[in-house]
Design an enzyme around this catalytic site. Sequence first.
Site, PDB file in Angstrom:
ATOM      1  N   TYR A   1      -9.498   4.581   7.566  1.00 22.83           N
ATOM      2  CA  TYR A   1      -9.682   4.903   8.989  1.00 22.83           C
ATOM      3  C   TYR A   1     -10.791   5.936   9.082  1.00 22.83           C
ATOM      4  O   TYR A   1     -10.657   7.036   8.536  1.00 22.83           O
ATOM      5  CB  TYR A   1      -8.403   5.498   9.577  1.00 22.83           C
ATOM      6  CG  TYR A   1      -7.272   4.508   9.759  1.00 22.83           C
ATOM      7  CD1 TYR A   1      -6.475   4.121   8.691  1.00 22.83           C
ATOM      8  CD2 TYR A   1      -6.998   3.966  11.021  1.00 22.83           C
ATOM      9  CE1 TYR A   1      -5.433   3.213   8.871  1.00 22.83           C
ATOM     10  CE2 TYR A   1      -5.954   3.064  11.206  1.00 22.83           C
ATOM     11  CZ  TYR A   1      -5.181   2.693  10.138  1.00 22.83           C
ATOM     12  OH  TYR A   1      -4.159   1.800  10.307  1.00 22.83           O
TER      13      TYR A   1
ATOM     14  N   PRO B   1      -3.934  -0.549  18.834  1.00 25.92           N
ATOM     15  CA  PRO B   1      -3.622  -0.947  17.454  1.00 25.92           C
ATOM     16  C   PRO B   1      -3.852   0.125  16.388  1.00 25.92           C
ATOM     17  O   PRO B   1      -3.516  -0.095  15.223  1.00 25.92           O
ATOM     18  CB  PRO B   1      -4.537  -2.160  17.211  1.00 25.92           C
ATOM     19  CG  PRO B   1      -5.615  -2.042  18.226  1.00 25.92           C
ATOM     20  CD  PRO B   1      -5.072  -1.303  19.389  1.00 25.92           C
TER      21      PRO B   1
ATOM     22  N   TYR C   1       3.558   6.665  10.380  1.00 26.24           N
ATOM     23  CA  TYR C   1       2.846   5.440   9.982  1.00 26.24           C
ATOM     24  C   TYR C   1       3.789   4.485   9.256  1.00 26.24           C
ATOM     25  O   TYR C   1       3.786   3.271   9.494  1.00 26.24           O
ATOM     26  CB  TYR C   1       1.649   5.800   9.090  1.00 26.24           C
ATOM     27  CG  TYR C   1       0.642   4.681   8.975  1.00 26.24           C
ATOM     28  CD1 TYR C   1      -0.410   4.567   9.882  1.00 26.24           C
ATOM     29  CD2 TYR C   1       0.742   3.712   7.973  1.00 26.24           C
ATOM     30  CE1 TYR C   1      -1.333   3.535   9.796  1.00 26.24           C
ATOM     31  CE2 TYR C   1      -0.173   2.669   7.876  1.00 26.24           C
ATOM     32  CZ  TYR C   1      -1.210   2.600   8.791  1.00 26.24           C
ATOM     33  OH  TYR C   1      -2.118   1.566   8.709  1.00 26.24           O
TER      34      TYR C   1
ATOM     35  N   LYS D   1       1.463  -0.440  15.232  1.00 20.88           N
ATOM     36  CA  LYS D   1       2.875  -0.372  15.616  1.00 20.88           C
ATOM     37  C   LYS D   1       3.400  -1.572  16.412  1.00 20.88           C
ATOM     38  O   LYS D   1       4.615  -1.776  16.488  1.00 20.88           O
ATOM     39  CB  LYS D   1       3.119   0.897  16.465  1.00 20.88           C
ATOM     40  CG  LYS D   1       3.050   2.169  15.685  1.00 20.88           C
ATOM     41  CD  LYS D   1       4.329   2.397  14.887  1.00 20.88           C
ATOM     42  CE  LYS D   1       4.161   3.404  13.787  1.00 20.88           C
ATOM     43  NZ  LYS D   1       3.939   2.832  12.463  1.00 20.88           N
TER      44      LYS D   1
ATOM     45  N   HIS E   1       0.856  -1.199   0.000  1.00 23.14           N
ATOM     46  CA  HIS E   1       0.000   0.000   0.000  1.00 23.14           C
ATOM     47  C   HIS E   1       0.886   1.241   0.000  1.00 23.14           C
ATOM     48  O   HIS E   1       1.839   1.331   0.773  1.00 23.14           O
ATOM     49  CB  HIS E   1      -0.891   0.022   1.246  1.00 23.14           C
ATOM     50  CG  HIS E   1      -2.011  -0.960   1.189  1.00 23.14           C
ATOM     51  ND1 HIS E   1      -3.054  -0.944   2.072  1.00 23.14           N
ATOM     52  CD2 HIS E   1      -2.255  -1.990   0.357  1.00 23.14           C
ATOM     53  CE1 HIS E   1      -3.901  -1.917   1.786  1.00 23.14           C
ATOM     54  NE2 HIS E   1      -3.427  -2.572   0.749  1.00 23.14           N
TER      55      HIS E   1
HETATM   56  C1  LIG Z   1      -6.332  -7.117  17.186  1.00 23.43           C
HETATM   57  C2  LIG Z   1      -4.866  -6.752  17.075  1.00 23.43           C
HETATM   58  C3  LIG Z   1      -4.425  -6.105  15.937  1.00 23.43           C
HETATM   59  C4  LIG Z   1      -3.090  -5.756  15.844  1.00 23.43           C
HETATM   60  N1  LIG Z   1      -2.671  -5.109  14.709  1.00 23.43           N
HETATM   61  C5  LIG Z   1      -1.371  -4.774  14.576  1.00 23.43           C
HETATM   62  C6  LIG Z   1      -0.865  -4.195  13.351  1.00 23.43           C
HETATM   63  O1  LIG Z   1      -1.586  -3.977  12.377  1.00 23.43           O
HETATM   64  N2  LIG Z   1       0.468  -3.902  13.268  1.00 23.43           N
HETATM   65  C7  LIG Z   1       1.303  -4.162  14.317  1.00 23.43           C
HETATM   66  O2  LIG Z   1       2.512  -3.869  14.183  1.00 23.43           O
HETATM   67  N3  LIG Z   1       0.874  -4.734  15.479  1.00 23.43           N
HETATM   68  C8  LIG Z   1      -0.436  -5.057  15.637  1.00 23.43           C
HETATM   69  N4  LIG Z   1      -0.852  -5.695  16.781  1.00 23.43           N
HETATM   70  C9  LIG Z   1       0.097  -5.982  17.883  1.00 23.43           C
HETATM   71  C10 LIG Z   1       0.967  -7.226  17.618  1.00 23.43           C
HETATM   72  O3  LIG Z   1       0.148  -8.343  17.345  1.00 23.43           O
HETATM   73  C11 LIG Z   1       1.883  -7.496  18.826  1.00 23.43           C
HETATM   74  O4  LIG Z   1       2.491  -6.285  19.195  1.00 23.43           O
HETATM   75  C12 LIG Z   1       2.953  -8.547  18.511  1.00 23.43           C
HETATM   76  O5  LIG Z   1       2.392  -9.844  18.493  1.00 23.43           O
HETATM   77  C13 LIG Z   1       4.085  -8.516  19.548  1.00 23.43           C
HETATM   78  O6  LIG Z   1       4.994  -9.568  19.314  1.00 23.43           O
HETATM   79  P1  LIG Z   1       5.764 -10.251  20.513  1.00 23.43           P
HETATM   80  O7  LIG Z   1       6.609 -11.313  19.898  1.00 23.43           O
HETATM   81  O8  LIG Z   1       6.402  -9.215  21.353  1.00 23.43           O
HETATM   82  O9  LIG Z   1       4.643 -10.885  21.447  1.00 23.43           O
HETATM   83  P2  LIG Z   1       3.600 -12.043  21.147  1.00 23.43           P
HETATM   84  O10 LIG Z   1       3.233 -12.074  19.722  1.00 23.43           O
HETATM   85  O11 LIG Z   1       2.522 -11.878  22.158  1.00 23.43           O
HETATM   86  O12 LIG Z   1       4.404 -13.372  21.465  1.00 23.43           O
HETATM   87  C14 LIG Z   1       4.713 -13.775  22.778  1.00 23.43           C
HETATM   88  C15 LIG Z   1       4.805 -15.287  22.808  1.00 23.43           C
HETATM   89  O13 LIG Z   1       5.230 -15.695  24.114  1.00 23.43           O
HETATM   90  C16 LIG Z   1       4.503 -16.832  24.489  1.00 23.43           C
HETATM   91  N5  LIG Z   1       4.475 -16.984  25.940  1.00 23.43           N
HETATM   92  C17 LIG Z   1       3.728 -16.286  26.834  1.00 23.43           C
HETATM   93  N6  LIG Z   1       3.914 -16.747  28.072  1.00 23.43           N
HETATM   94  C18 LIG Z   1       4.827 -17.744  27.969  1.00 23.43           C
HETATM   95  C19 LIG Z   1       5.405 -18.637  28.916  1.00 23.43           C
HETATM   96  N7  LIG Z   1       5.067 -18.589  30.218  1.00 23.43           N
HETATM   97  N8  LIG Z   1       6.290 -19.553  28.482  1.00 23.43           N
HETATM   98  C20 LIG Z   1       6.627 -19.630  27.160  1.00 23.43           C
HETATM   99  N9  LIG Z   1       6.074 -18.826  26.208  1.00 23.43           N
HETATM  100  C21 LIG Z   1       5.185 -17.897  26.618  1.00 23.43           C
HETATM  101  C22 LIG Z   1       3.124 -16.613  23.887  1.00 23.43           C
HETATM  102  O14 LIG Z   1       2.404 -17.832  23.750  1.00 23.43           O
HETATM  103  C23 LIG Z   1       3.470 -15.964  22.549  1.00 23.43           C
HETATM  104  O15 LIG Z   1       3.582 -16.898  21.505  1.00 23.43           O
HETATM  105  C24 LIG Z   1      -2.182  -6.078  16.904  1.00 23.43           C
HETATM  106  C25 LIG Z   1      -2.640  -6.753  18.039  1.00 23.43           C
HETATM  107  C26 LIG Z   1      -3.961  -7.094  18.125  1.00 23.43           C
HETATM  108  C27 LIG Z   1      -4.418  -7.840  19.360  1.00 23.43           C
END
Ligand SMILES: Cc1cc2nc3c(=O)[nH]c(=O)nc-3n(C[C@H](O)[C@H](O)[C@H](O)COP(=O)(O)OP(=O)(O)OC[C@H]3O[C@@H](n4cnc5c(N)ncnc54)[C@H](O)[C@@H]3O)c2cc1C
Length: 401
Positions: free
Chosen positions: A201, A293, A385, A297, A72
């Site tokens: 949006y 969201p 963005y 980010k 996009h």
């Molecule tokens: C509805 C929605 C829409 C979103 N849209 C966007 C978007 O458009 N763009 C964007 O950049 N972000 C978006 N986000 C945010 C994004 O999904 C998260 O910021 C991202 O997943 C963060 O990655 P992470 O690896 O830090 O954490 P996570 O993806 O949460 O991964 C953490 C992992 O740790 C594991 N874990 C937890 N506890 C334990 C434990 N005790 N032992 C072992 N493993 C464990 C979990 O199972 C998980 O797999 C959105 C979020 C939501 C909910």
Amino acid sequence: MRTQVGIIGAGPAGLMLSHLLYLHGIDSVVLERKSKDAIENTIRAGVLEQGTVDLLSATGLGERMKREGIIHDGIELQFHNKRHRININELTNGKRIMLYAQHEVIRDLVKARMEASGNLFFSVSDVELHNVTSNSPSITYTHKGEKNELICDFIAGCDGYHGPSRQAIPEDVRVEMEHEYPFGWLGIMTETPLAHPELIYTNHERGFALLSTRTPELQRHYIQVDPNDDIKNWSDDRIWTELHLRTETVDGWRLVDGPIIQKNIVAMRSFICETMRYGQLFLAGDAAHIVPPTGAKGLNLAIGDIQVLARGLKELYNEGKGDILAHYSDICLRRVWKALRFSNWMTMMLHRNKNHSPFEYGIQIAELDYVVSSKAGSTSLAENYAGLPIEWLNESQIIVH
Ligand SMILES: Cc1cc2nc3c(=O)[nH]c(=O)nc-3n(C[C@H](O)[C@H](O)[C@H](O)COP(=O)(O)OP(=O)(O)OC[C@H]3O[C@@H](n4cnc5c(N)ncnc54)[C@H](O)[C@@H]3O)c2cc1C
């Protein structure tokens, strides 16, 4: 078992760290609570910043993304039932965003780690961190009914907001801040054609709406609801009625509806733990910060933290330099705070707060009007963005938090 870096969590942060460390010749082990199937099928983010796309491509993960992702060049802001395009590509000298679902990124990362015979353990339980301020921290966990100990040089806490890593930092040391918004997002996945070539949006008197996409056949749409609302109160018909009302335009544009295959409600909040390093423990991604969201980010910030951490570990192991690791929190926080600001600004500009007075509503619409009618206003939105760069601080620039 022994490894150089023990990684807790196989989200985008944990898997990307393990992949980058492998490319730098550093050993790691990833421990994940959920099954492989569960992490590869959980629907979450979908908007990748230019920097995230570039990193995936540069590290051999871009092939399927380039084939199946949708590029996009801009987004649409809608208010008073009229649309205004923000041309991100033009306003940022060529940056773009990529629509490619988070679980697809996860699948590509898991595949790459498995092909490289990486140590990835799924469905682990009882994960606990020990001696994180010593030179030999460890993680204990249960896998297939057996208790194990992983001794490491460093631990990367990539286990999201609810994981155990952040809790391993004593409460009196941890600097945390939280802000709750009086808004929730009801998200749907629907089998319908692309609503529009770019994301829309919408600020509407009935509340915010976002029309987004995942593939040409699968669309992801959101409407603002009360964060305490129950999804059971929302029949498919009620959701489509709201989406139609909030997104139709004065020139008669109307959204095509169809089967809803998934729906849920999430509350919106901002959270930051400024103590991103404690001893040999480093927090990254959602374990250290959450953004609403609206600015898309979260995933991109997680990837940004990992770039800093991977480079710091590479410099330490391969060149004997510890500067980046020493300033890990400062380098990450500078970018994280700007993303918190941008996500807060987008949220407040686009959502309707039922407690707002007509004056406050007038200011909100004036803000939108300024953004779409001023080059300075739209450039600021566009560059945030598309993603701000990581600023590799030198000593004189360190901000004391
Ligand atoms: C509805 C929605 C829409 C979103 N849209 C966007 C978007 O458009 N763009 C964007 O950049 N972000 C978006 N986000 C945010 C994004 O999904 C998260 O910021 C991202 O997943 C963060 O990655 P992470 O690896 O830090 O954490 P996570 O993806 O949460 O991964 C953490 C992992 O740790 C594991 N874990 C937890 N506890 C334990 C434990 N005790 N032992 C072992 N493993 C464990 C979990 O199972 C998980 O797999 C959105 C979020 C939501 C909910």
